[in-house]
Scaffold this active site. Structure first.
Site, PDB file in Angstrom:
ATOM      1  N   THR B 181       0.850  -1.182   0.000  1.00  0.00           N
ATOM      2  CA  THR B 181       0.000   0.000   0.000  1.00  0.00           C
ATOM      3  C   THR B 181       0.888   1.235   0.000  1.00  0.00           C
ATOM      4  O   THR B 181       1.949   1.237   0.634  1.00  0.00           O
ATOM      5  CB  THR B 181      -0.949  -0.021   1.223  1.00  0.00           C
ATOM      6  OG1 THR B 181      -1.737   1.153   1.229  1.00  0.00           O
ATOM      7  CG2 THR B 181      -0.206  -0.144   2.539  1.00  0.00           C
ATOM      8  N   GLU B 326      -4.618  -2.915   4.843  1.00  0.00           N
ATOM      9  CA  GLU B 326      -4.156  -3.537   6.086  1.00  0.00           C
ATOM     10  C   GLU B 326      -5.238  -4.398   6.743  1.00  0.00           C
ATOM     11  O   GLU B 326      -4.961  -5.113   7.704  1.00  0.00           O
ATOM     12  CB  GLU B 326      -3.736  -2.448   7.091  1.00  0.00           C
ATOM     13  CG  GLU B 326      -2.448  -1.710   6.749  1.00  0.00           C
ATOM     14  CD  GLU B 326      -2.676  -0.529   5.804  1.00  0.00           C
ATOM     15  OE1 GLU B 326      -3.708  -0.519   5.100  1.00  0.00           O
ATOM     16  OE2 GLU B 326      -1.821   0.368   5.770  1.00  0.00           O
ATOM     17  N   LYS B 434      -6.102  20.382  14.986  1.00  0.00           N
ATOM     18  CA  LYS B 434      -6.194  20.284  16.445  1.00  0.00           C
ATOM     19  C   LYS B 434      -6.120  21.688  17.024  1.00  0.00           C
ATOM     20  O   LYS B 434      -5.042  22.274  17.105  1.00  0.00           O
ATOM     21  CB  LYS B 434      -5.060  19.424  17.003  1.00  0.00           C
ATOM     22  CG  LYS B 434      -5.218  17.926  16.730  1.00  0.00           C
ATOM     23  CD  LYS B 434      -4.211  17.420  15.723  1.00  0.00           C
ATOM     24  CE  LYS B 434      -4.403  15.939  15.407  1.00  0.00           C
ATOM     25  NZ  LYS B 434      -3.572  15.502  14.264  1.00  0.00           N
ATOM     26  N   TRP B 439     -10.900  19.022  18.152  1.00  0.00           N
ATOM     27  CA  TRP B 439     -10.569  18.665  16.785  1.00  0.00           C
ATOM     28  C   TRP B 439     -11.557  19.304  15.814  1.00  0.00           C
ATOM     29  O   TRP B 439     -12.771  19.331  16.074  1.00  0.00           O
ATOM     30  CB  TRP B 439     -10.596  17.146  16.611  1.00  0.00           C
ATOM     31  CG  TRP B 439      -9.466  16.441  17.298  1.00  0.00           C
ATOM     32  CD1 TRP B 439      -8.490  16.994  18.065  1.00  0.00           C
ATOM     33  CD2 TRP B 439      -9.200  15.036  17.279  1.00  0.00           C
ATOM     34  NE1 TRP B 439      -7.623  16.035  18.537  1.00  0.00           N
ATOM     35  CE2 TRP B 439      -8.040  14.820  18.062  1.00  0.00           C
ATOM     36  CE3 TRP B 439      -9.805  13.942  16.677  1.00  0.00           C
ATOM     37  CZ2 TRP B 439      -7.490  13.550  18.264  1.00  0.00           C
ATOM     38  CZ3 TRP B 439      -9.256  12.691  16.868  1.00  0.00           C
ATOM     39  CH2 TRP B 439      -8.104  12.494  17.653  1.00  0.00           C
TER      40      TRP B 439
END
Lengths: 536, 536
Positions: B181, B326, B434, B439
């Site tokens: 990947t 993954e 942030k 956030w």
């Protein structure tokens, strides 16, 4: 890939997290209760914590004598969740066998339904390993009993920790459950279920191509939770967040029909006897069963006529399956392949009345007199099974070698395989008649005889034969009013249906056929009865 | 339970035994061919036997550069079946990265589509481990090439053994497949798939509650077989005996629409870009798509409007999913829970447009600035995943520690979780802003800005800020004819939609936004561009 074990505890955690509002509807002796999975989760953790306080540790066996209800479900997850072993005890066995099982499994604690206490009170002095008895009752007071030390399930839960954390160090190959299965002779034999086996079996139950168990289902297992984990349904249903309807101790046809209607059951599971009873009830009553999408049926072969009645009269699709205690139990399941859907209705019914196709994850072999059989729907052989949810031995039992050989479970069931790979059970190996190097199915002959208007019951057994090794002999009980029927009448009736060498060498008329406690023909006794009858 | 490993070879064996007549329909560069699973099985065994003859042994990596077709499917089973490792190479990577991948995986042999030969011819002198090249072509003659030693796939098969037996001594935790990947910086990272992971992932794909992949399906993966195993569909579909339609090298919207119509596709899978293209084609053409029961969509978020168009105009149900290389890749899948089916249509669409619910077998955690987030559909956190088909490291790569910590995969995806446990991707961690311990989602601001009539494109990035740590700044490209739009206009437009502290500190107008080779905003470059813009 991560080395994350497949564990039973994680299955309940999924229900707690993602389906906290979904319900388990539980019928106990006094009431119908509804619990959310959030509540079931907390109660299960309380139970595990209470068991730990009572001294139960990883690997210890936790015995249950219980019907299908929410408390039994909680033990299903509390014991494996804490690393202990759920041992479901078949309450229908004899006191001697129940004693044997509890001692042989070395159960440390027994969880007992109030109405089943007498079973244990009778044998308590012979139990060598049990340290505590827990009574599952709806009442506030502990019922009168001579069991000791004895605890109330609900009392224990009240004092225990709802935040108990399941064991995180579980080896997926370690024992999560146990169930004993009756043997033809001798004591019952124990089967140990691993965490891995239960999780993989749950996947196998929830595939679109098998029982397609789903969150959207409302699942009512009638098959007892003390019998092969109620076919694994409580595990799989909890994992998926499926609504469960647990019918409790009284599962009369009437109560089942009522539960189906009021709880809008979509899938239910049980043996043919249950469905025969329910069919009678449906015919006499007036129930709305339109919610049902699948009647899962196994344990023994369902008669074609019954399947037809359910499907045509009540629009309740039948799903025929095969398995045994040793196989967790799902092995095969009968569904049409995509290209069979255009077959004539009657032909489809005949395919679906067979035991079906092997589910993904298992392997099978059918071995006859001359090695693996042809897939012609005729040649017979013993069914051999292999796979990650198939037992590899009986628990501490030197009879293991009879059934487990070369990595395969020898089921003792004789089947044929059609060209699609679908199996049909035709006999048990021990009842099969081996004549001149060929096999004759006692079951086929029995079914043919029982289709004759004069025959009430028929059982066909093998007798030794010098030239042919074995030959079939039929034992027949005639219906009242048909006492004039002769051996010749019945043989004439069989002739067009079978090859000549299949025909019984004799037909013996009896007053009744000896049966086991669960109503199966006791062929061993029958063989003894007729063994000197005809030796040529 | 028996110690039977979960293996990829056994999946093909099931198709050979129980579904020998079912078909794989394969579109190669010159034709559409149909092969039964019986034929695919024999060809796969021939291939494994040929690879063995070429010196491939257990554990060796077998590289493929190929589109979605039957030969690629054969390598999918031949390599793991013989105990070797299927390494699918992403043909869209740069020549440097392809070289790196082949050398890093130490591929012993490469199987290459004829039209992809130039990719390898260009780099052949840098390949350090490849001992043989096999060309997959429909032609009788081997095409002209400077690769050596070079073999024709079909020639090799002709001379090989169709009765080759798959390896029986495979450890289920051993490698069956590999896929690299792309990384944000540096070389691609390798993910190794185990036999166990692939089998469990196949179960997860075939559950009634997930994609419900079935024997009755006609499955067309448009997602490339060189990308996370085409989401595992070729493995699962073969296991189940599902008819497969493999669309080959030219998957233009027109060809896909034609295949859907002529091959009566029931389930198809791909990224949103594919479905946007197909939607245009459906709107201009006149296709019968009534066979489709599911358009599986993942890779990035599908726009709500597109889902609505498919479902209302074409009656093609969308099935939104989330995963990554993954994770094998299936992690979540968006289906309504049973009690959500009565919600208003628009609300249901909003639920289904999210990434969905975790599939059975995995665990997740969403960790924000202050630990695990509340399930309120608002609080954001990074998605962490754990489970038996989730990678535990990158192959021989010291960057593993960034993503794999404490037994969890840190996905780098920022999500919120609603009260049902359904996740919605809101950003990548690296793009998140942030600000003052809270956030801010760059994606939410971008989507809001792009909904303004004057905005052609918008990208929001974080810039360092002494007091607040980071603050958002928006980069906007205006549409032609809207050059008079001001920063104030856009801020006014955003105000009613967001908390005050979410509003960008500045809006910068640009001529264009730098993009990656696949059209994603290149935020790193953008940050560099504006980093000195506004430091307070």
């Amino acid at each position: 890939m991560m080395n994350v074990p497949l564990t039973v505890g994680a299955m309940l955690e999924r229900a707690e997290k993602y389906f906290p509002k979904k319900e388990v509807i539980s019928r106990t002796s006094s009431r119908i209760s509804r619990f959310t999975y959030k509540e079931i989760g907390q109660r299960t953790r309380r139970l595990a914590s209470a068991l730990e306080t009572l001294g139960i540790a990883q690997g210890d066996r936790v015995g249950t004598l219980a019907w299908n209800h929410h408390r039994h479900l909680e033990v299903y997850f509390a014991a494996p969740g804490m690393g202990a072993v759920l041992h479901t005890i078949n309450i229908r066995l004899s006191p001697e066998h129940i004693t044997y099982i509890i001692n042989h499994a070395e159960d440390k604690v027994l969880l007992i339904d109030e109405d089943l206490m007498p079973l244990i009170e009778r044998i308590k002095d012979q139990l060598t390993t049990v340290k505590a008895f827990i009574i599952m009752t709806d009442k506030d007071e502990l019922p009168n009993t001579n069991l000791t030390p004895v605890y109330s399930y609900e009392d224990l839960l009240k004092k225990a920790d709802p935040g108990y954390e399941f064991a995180s160090d579980i080896d997926e190959n370690s024992a999560a459950g146990m169930c004993y299965t009756s043997a033809t002779t001798g004591s019952p034999k124990g089967v140990v279920y691993s965490h891995r086996g239960i999780v993989l079996h749950s996947y196998a139950m929830a595939l679109a191509d098998t029982a397609a168990l789903s969150e959207t289902d409302r699942c009512m297992p009638v098959v007892p939770m003390f019998h092969a984990n109620a076919w694994g349904l409580p595990f799989a249903a909890t994992w998926l967040g499926t609504t469960q309807i647990l019918p409790g101790p009284q599962f009369t046809p009437k109560l089942l029909a009522q539960l189906i209607e009021t709880e809008k059951v979509t899938i239910t599971a049980g043996v043919p006897t249950i469905w025969l009873g329910l069919l009678n009830e449906l015919e006499s009553g007036n129930y709305d069963t339109s919610s049902v999408r699948a009647v899962l049926c196994g344990g023994s072969a369902a008669p074609l006529g019954m399947i037809r009645a359910y499907e045509t009269k009540y629009n309740m699709p039948f799903l025929h399956a095969y398995g045994m205690t040793e196989t967790s139990p799902l092995v095969t399941l009968s569904r049409l392949k995509s290209y069979q859907t255009d077959l004539p209705e009657e032909e489809k019914l005949h395919v679906r009345a067979k035991q079906g196709l092997l589910v993904p994850g298992l392997e099978m072999k059918v071995v006859g007199a001359n090695g693996e059989v042809a897939w012609d729907g005729e040649e017979m052989g013993e069914l051999l099974i292999r796979g990650p949810w198939i037992a590899d031995s009986y628990y501490n039992d030197d009879r293991s070698e009879e059934a487990f050989k070369d990595g395969w479970l020898h089921t003792g069931d004789v089947v044929n395989v059609d060209e699609e790979g679908v199996i049909k059970i035709v006999d048990r190996t021990k009842d099969l008649i081996k004549s001149g190097g060929e096999w004759i199915s006692s079951v086929d002959l029995e079914n043919a005889l029982m289709a004759h208007e004069a025959v009430f019951e028929a059982s066909v057994v093998a007798i030794p034969h010098q030239e042919w090794q074995e030959r079939p002999i039929a034992c027949v009980v005639l219906k009242e009013g048909y006492q004039n029927t002769t051996k010749e009448d019945l043989l004439e009736f069989l002739k067009p249906q079978f090859a000549k060498w299949w025909l019984p060498d004799d037909i013996v008329f009896l007053e009744e056929i000896p049966k086991t406690s669960v109503g199966k023909f006791l062929k061993r006794a029958l063989r003894d009865k007729v063994k000197n009858h005809l030796v040529k």
